[in-house]
Design a protein around this motif. Structure first.
Motif, PDB file in Angstrom:
ATOM      1  N   TRP A 215     -13.656   7.546  -9.764  1.00 33.78           N
ATOM      2  CA  TRP A 215     -13.267   7.182  -8.483  1.00 33.78           C
ATOM      3  C   TRP A 215     -13.291   5.801  -8.143  1.00 33.78           C
ATOM      4  CZ3 TRP A 215     -16.252   5.524  -3.782  1.00 33.78           C
ATOM      5  CH2 TRP A 215     -15.435   5.934  -2.695  1.00 33.78           C
ATOM      6  N   THR A 216     -12.209   5.321  -8.094  1.00 38.06           N
ATOM      7  CA  THR A 216     -11.588   3.775  -7.835  1.00 38.06           C
ATOM      8  C   THR A 216     -10.628   3.696  -6.625  1.00 38.06           C
ATOM      9  OG1 THR A 216      -9.867   4.105  -9.749  1.00 38.06           O
ATOM     10  CG2 THR A 216     -12.171   3.188 -10.345  1.00 38.06           C
ATOM     11  N   PRO A 217     -11.239   3.763  -5.476  1.00 37.79           N
ATOM     12  CA  PRO A 217     -10.229   3.924  -4.404  1.00 37.79           C
ATOM     13  C   PRO A 217      -9.507   2.876  -4.109  1.00 37.79           C
ATOM     14  CG  PRO A 217     -12.723   3.628  -3.649  1.00 37.79           C
ATOM     15  CD  PRO A 217     -12.780   3.964  -5.197  1.00 37.79           C
ATOM     16  N   ASP A 218      -9.790   1.287  -4.630  1.00 42.45           N
ATOM     17  CA  ASP A 218      -9.150   0.256  -4.337  1.00 42.45           C
ATOM     18  C   ASP A 218      -8.404  -0.043  -5.476  1.00 42.45           C
ATOM     19  OD1 ASP A 218     -11.415  -0.550  -5.269  1.00 42.45           O
ATOM     20  OD2 ASP A 218     -11.660  -2.157  -3.819  1.00 42.45           O
TER      21      ASP A 218
ATOM     22  N   TYR B  21      -5.188  -8.269  -6.300  1.00 40.40           N
ATOM     23  CA  TYR B  21      -4.837  -7.023  -5.368  1.00 40.40           C
ATOM     24  C   TYR B  21      -6.105  -7.127  -4.413  1.00 40.40           C
ATOM     25  CZ  TYR B  21      -2.610  -4.993  -9.431  1.00 40.40           C
ATOM     26  OH  TYR B  21      -1.552  -4.803 -10.785  1.00 40.40           O
ATOM     27  N   GLY B  22      -5.746  -6.006  -3.382  1.00 36.22           N
ATOM     28  CA  GLY B  22      -6.693  -6.105  -2.155  1.00 36.22           C
ATOM     29  C   GLY B  22      -8.042  -5.550  -2.528  1.00 36.22           C
ATOM     30  N   ASP B  23      -9.048  -6.221  -1.981  1.00 35.85           N
ATOM     31  CA  ASP B  23     -10.592  -5.701  -2.468  1.00 35.85           C
ATOM     32  C   ASP B  23     -11.223  -5.383  -1.156  1.00 35.85           C
ATOM     33  OD1 ASP B  23     -13.177  -6.194  -3.220  1.00 35.85           O
ATOM     34  OD2 ASP B  23     -13.303  -7.893  -3.666  1.00 35.85           O
ATOM     35  N   PHE B  24     -11.191  -4.063  -1.198  1.00 39.26           N
ATOM     36  CA  PHE B  24     -12.076  -3.224   0.056  1.00 39.26           C
ATOM     37  C   PHE B  24     -13.538  -2.981  -0.286  1.00 39.26           C
ATOM     38  CE2 PHE B  24      -7.561  -2.481   0.331  1.00 39.26           C
ATOM     39  CZ  PHE B  24      -7.088  -3.288   1.367  1.00 39.26           C
ATOM     40  N   SER B  25     -14.228  -3.437  -1.200  1.00 41.78           N
ATOM     41  CA  SER B  25     -15.430  -2.787  -1.619  1.00 41.78           C
ATOM     42  C   SER B  25     -16.368  -2.973  -0.524  1.00 41.78           C
ATOM     43  CB  SER B  25     -15.754  -3.600  -3.023  1.00 41.78           C
ATOM     44  OG  SER B  25     -16.035  -4.869  -2.678  1.00 41.78           O
ATOM     45  N   GLU B  26     -16.373  -4.235   0.306  1.00 36.83           N
ATOM     46  CA  GLU B  26     -17.458  -4.454   1.288  1.00 36.83           C
ATOM     47  C   GLU B  26     -17.355  -3.207   2.452  1.00 36.83           C
ATOM     48  OE1 GLU B  26     -19.936  -6.378   1.607  1.00 36.83           O
ATOM     49  OE2 GLU B  26     -19.722  -7.507  -0.426  1.00 36.83           O
ATOM     50  N   ARG B  27     -16.323  -2.564   2.489  1.00 37.31           N
ATOM     51  CA  ARG B  27     -16.110  -1.665   3.502  1.00 37.31           C
ATOM     52  C   ARG B  27     -16.959  -0.298   3.191  1.00 37.31           C
ATOM     53  NH1 ARG B  27     -11.809  -1.630   7.443  1.00 37.31           N
ATOM     54  NH2 ARG B  27     -10.740  -3.683   7.550  1.00 37.31           N
TER      55      ARG B  27
ATOM     56  N   GLY C  28       0.724  -1.276   0.163  1.00 37.02           N
ATOM     57  CA  GLY C  28       0.149  -0.008   0.092  1.00 37.02           C
ATOM     58  C   GLY C  28       0.866   1.328  -0.054  1.00 37.02           C
ATOM     59  N   PRO C  29       0.226   2.400  -0.050  1.00 33.41           N
ATOM     60  CA  PRO C  29       0.978   3.567  -0.273  1.00 33.41           C
ATOM     61  C   PRO C  29       1.897   3.797   1.168  1.00 33.41           C
ATOM     62  CG  PRO C  29      -1.224   3.824   0.226  1.00 33.41           C
ATOM     63  CD  PRO C  29      -1.260   2.865  -0.301  1.00 33.41           C
ATOM     64  N   ARG C  30       3.007   4.679   0.774  1.00 37.04           N
ATOM     65  CA  ARG C  30       3.774   4.740   1.883  1.00 37.04           C
ATOM     66  C   ARG C  30       3.433   6.288   2.445  1.00 37.04           C
ATOM     67  NH1 ARG C  30      10.588   5.931   1.821  1.00 37.04           N
ATOM     68  NH2 ARG C  30      10.701   6.012   4.161  1.00 37.04           N
ATOM     69  N   ILE C  31       2.910   6.181   3.737  1.00 37.17           N
ATOM     70  CA  ILE C  31       2.472   7.359   4.399  1.00 37.17           C
ATOM     71  C   ILE C  31       3.074   7.152   5.625  1.00 37.17           C
ATOM     72  CG2 ILE C  31       0.363   8.854   5.146  1.00 37.17           C
ATOM     73  CD1 ILE C  31      -1.433   7.191   3.306  1.00 37.17           C
ATOM     74  N   GLU C  32       4.443   7.981   5.922  1.00 32.78           N
ATOM     75  CA  GLU C  32       4.971   7.814   7.201  1.00 32.78           C
ATOM     76  C   GLU C  32       6.240   8.784   7.181  1.00 32.78           C
ATOM     77  OE1 GLU C  32       6.695   4.053   6.872  1.00 32.78           O
ATOM     78  OE2 GLU C  32       8.477   4.590   5.605  1.00 32.78           O
TER      79      GLU C  32
ATOM     80  N   ALA D 197      -3.807  -5.902   6.953  1.00 30.58           N
ATOM     81  CA  ALA D 197      -3.201  -4.905   7.540  1.00 30.58           C
ATOM     82  C   ALA D 197      -3.622  -3.361   7.174  1.00 30.58           C
ATOM     83  CB  ALA D 197      -1.788  -5.102   7.641  1.00 30.58           C
ATOM     84  N   PHE D 198      -4.070  -3.230   5.955  1.00 30.01           N
ATOM     85  CA  PHE D 198      -3.985  -2.043   5.446  1.00 30.01           C
ATOM     86  C   PHE D 198      -5.634  -1.425   5.335  1.00 30.01           C
ATOM     87  CE2 PHE D 198      -4.534   0.462   1.481  1.00 30.01           C
ATOM     88  CZ  PHE D 198      -3.825   1.547   1.914  1.00 30.01           C
ATOM     89  N   GLY D 199      -6.584  -2.603   5.692  1.00 32.03           N
ATOM     90  CA  GLY D 199      -7.873  -1.989   5.242  1.00 32.03           C
ATOM     91  C   GLY D 199      -8.077  -0.866   6.231  1.00 32.03           C
ATOM     92  N   ASP D 200      -8.034  -0.802   7.432  1.00 34.99           N
ATOM     93  CA  ASP D 200      -8.698   0.334   8.372  1.00 34.99           C
ATOM     94  C   ASP D 200      -8.156   1.718   7.880  1.00 34.99           C
ATOM     95  OD1 ASP D 200     -10.147  -1.646   9.989  1.00 34.99           O
ATOM     96  OD2 ASP D 200      -8.626  -1.392  11.574  1.00 34.99           O
ATOM     97  N   ARG D 201      -6.906   1.523   7.475  1.00 38.46           N
ATOM     98  CA  ARG D 201      -6.300   2.746   7.012  1.00 38.46           C
ATOM     99  C   ARG D 201      -7.115   3.228   5.751  1.00 38.46           C
ATOM    100  NH1 ARG D 201      -0.072   4.776   6.587  1.00 38.46           N
ATOM    101  NH2 ARG D 201      -0.345   5.711   8.440  1.00 38.46           N
TER     102      ARG D 201
END
Length: 396
Positions: A163-166, A230-236, A74-78, A177-181
């Motif tokens: 708008w394709t956020p995932d 790829y990670g699939d977060f659509s349900e969130r 996932g993106p580096r945000i640190e 691990a990345f889902g909540d962020r």
């Protein structure tokens, strides 16, 4: 394979949106371009009208290539300390840069504010750089942008504009691990975009689209993609977008059943100009400068910097975790009357105001490919495929 193609190009949010029962209450027909229906598909006596796309290769006004900066984790945000500078990294968003920009930049700004500074430098002037700078201004900071290129000469301007956020945001292994962020960023960004609806030039608008299944019965299942799962977060965030509706034969101009979806679209030319104007009107400064090594950042007057260089961070910070994913689009002469998107096997069409974007794709050849050379034959073939779709549609 059909789902995989749709997922990779339009994002998992569209691909797995729930399908309602067959909806045949409104018959949808094709109408001539001259009628110019409004921005949403017009309903008149139960008939939704779709203007035809003039899919001709001589209407291609440009072919654009970019590299999406994918990171498996996932993106580096640190935050990182380099010499006498604090660097807040904000890059590596794959195909979700515009979509997640406000949420991601909010996280980056909070890190920058923790250093107690009142002056902030932002490196990069794409989607993440502009939103980082604007949010910092609104928080009361004095902001200066440093960038080697400005819109329209940045990779962000070559995105499709949905708008394709995932979309290529991380791989499946890192999704939990990345889902909540990710959800925090997606919801923050979504809320910001809703506040921009109806602004002059329609920088953000909702559109309908139609997903056409493969009716050729080709053996596409035998093709193996070279891209990761790829990670699939659509349900969130299922509550944020309307459901996808399956429309049977006879209810649309298309000769096969289709799925109708609704999605936000960025008119990137207008949107980027608005962001640039807002930043400068608020007193923001922009300095055109290219950095080739992190030590050059020590020369800047700001003690805290946000690094929003996107794919450029691979070279600047020697970050080999960034994998380039090549993408090519062609732009057709604008047709204001065309207000719907199309997704077909190996083809996407986005009806932006600055031109109809036609994107061709394949299962292989894009992942870990940094080649920026345009291949006109690919775009011309995609336009001819689109012409075939238009020819198959029934008129009113």
């Amino acid at each position: 394979m059909q789902r995989r193609e749709f997922l990779r190009q339009a994002g998992a949010t569209l691909a797995v949106a729930s399908t309602a029962a067959l909806a045949g209450c409104a018959r949808q027909t094709l109408v001539p371009a001259a009628t110019k229906p409004p921005l949403a598909a017009q309903l008149e006596s139960g008939v939704a009208r779709l203007a035809p796309i003039r899919a001709q290769t001589d209407r291609i006004t440009g072919i654009y290539v970019c590299t999406r900066p994918f990171r498996a984790a996932g993106p580096r945000i640190e935050m990182e300390t380099l010499g006498n500078k604090t660097i807040v990294h904000n890059y590596g968003h794959g195909g979700s840069g515009w979509s997640l920009s406000w949420g991601s930049s909010t996280l980056a700004l909070h890190m920058a504010q923790s250093t107690g500074v009142h002056e902030l430098g932002v490196i990069g002037c794409g989607a993440l750089g502009l939103t980082s700078a604007l949010l910092a201004q609104r928080a009361g900071l004095s902001v200066r942008i440093y960038a080697k290129a400005l819109p329209p000469d940045v990779f962000s301007m070559r995105a499709t504009g949905l708008w394709t956020p995932d979309s290529r945001i991380c791989d499946a292994q890192h999704a939990q691990a990345f889902g909540d962020r990710w959800e925090t960023m997606a919801r923050t960004s979504y809320g910001m975009y809703q506040s921009m609806l109806g602004l002059p030039g329609d920088p953000i608008e909702w559109i309908d689209g139609y997903h056409l299944p493969d009716m050729t019965h080709s053996q596409q299942g035998e093709s193996v993609s070279d891209e990761p799962d790829y990670g699939d977060f659509s349900e969130r965030i299922r509550d944020l977008t309307p459901e996808t509706i399956t429309l049977p034969v006879g209810s649309t101009p298309f000769p096969q059943p289709v799925r109708r979806f609704t999605i936000m679209m960025f008119n990137i030319t207008t949107y980027a100009r608005m962001l640039m104007s807002d930043f400068q009107l608020a007193g923001g400064k922009i300095i055109v400068r290219e950095f080739t090594h992190p030590r050059e950042l020590q020369e800047l007057p700001e003690r805290t910097l946000i690094n929003a260089t996107g794919y450029g961070a691979r070279a600047l910070f020697s970050d080999d975790s960034i994998i380039p994913v090549r993408g090519q689009t062609a732009r057709l002469i604008p047709q204001p009357e065309v207000n719907y998107a199309l997704s077909a096997p190996r083809l996407n069409v986005v009806p932006r105001r600055d031109g109809l974007l036609v994107q061709a794709f394949a299962d292989t050849g894009s992942f870990n490919n940094s080649d920026l050379t345009p291949h006109p034959e690919e775009s011309e073939a995609a336009v001819r495929q689109l012409a075939g779709i238009m020819a198959s549609m029934r008129s009113a």
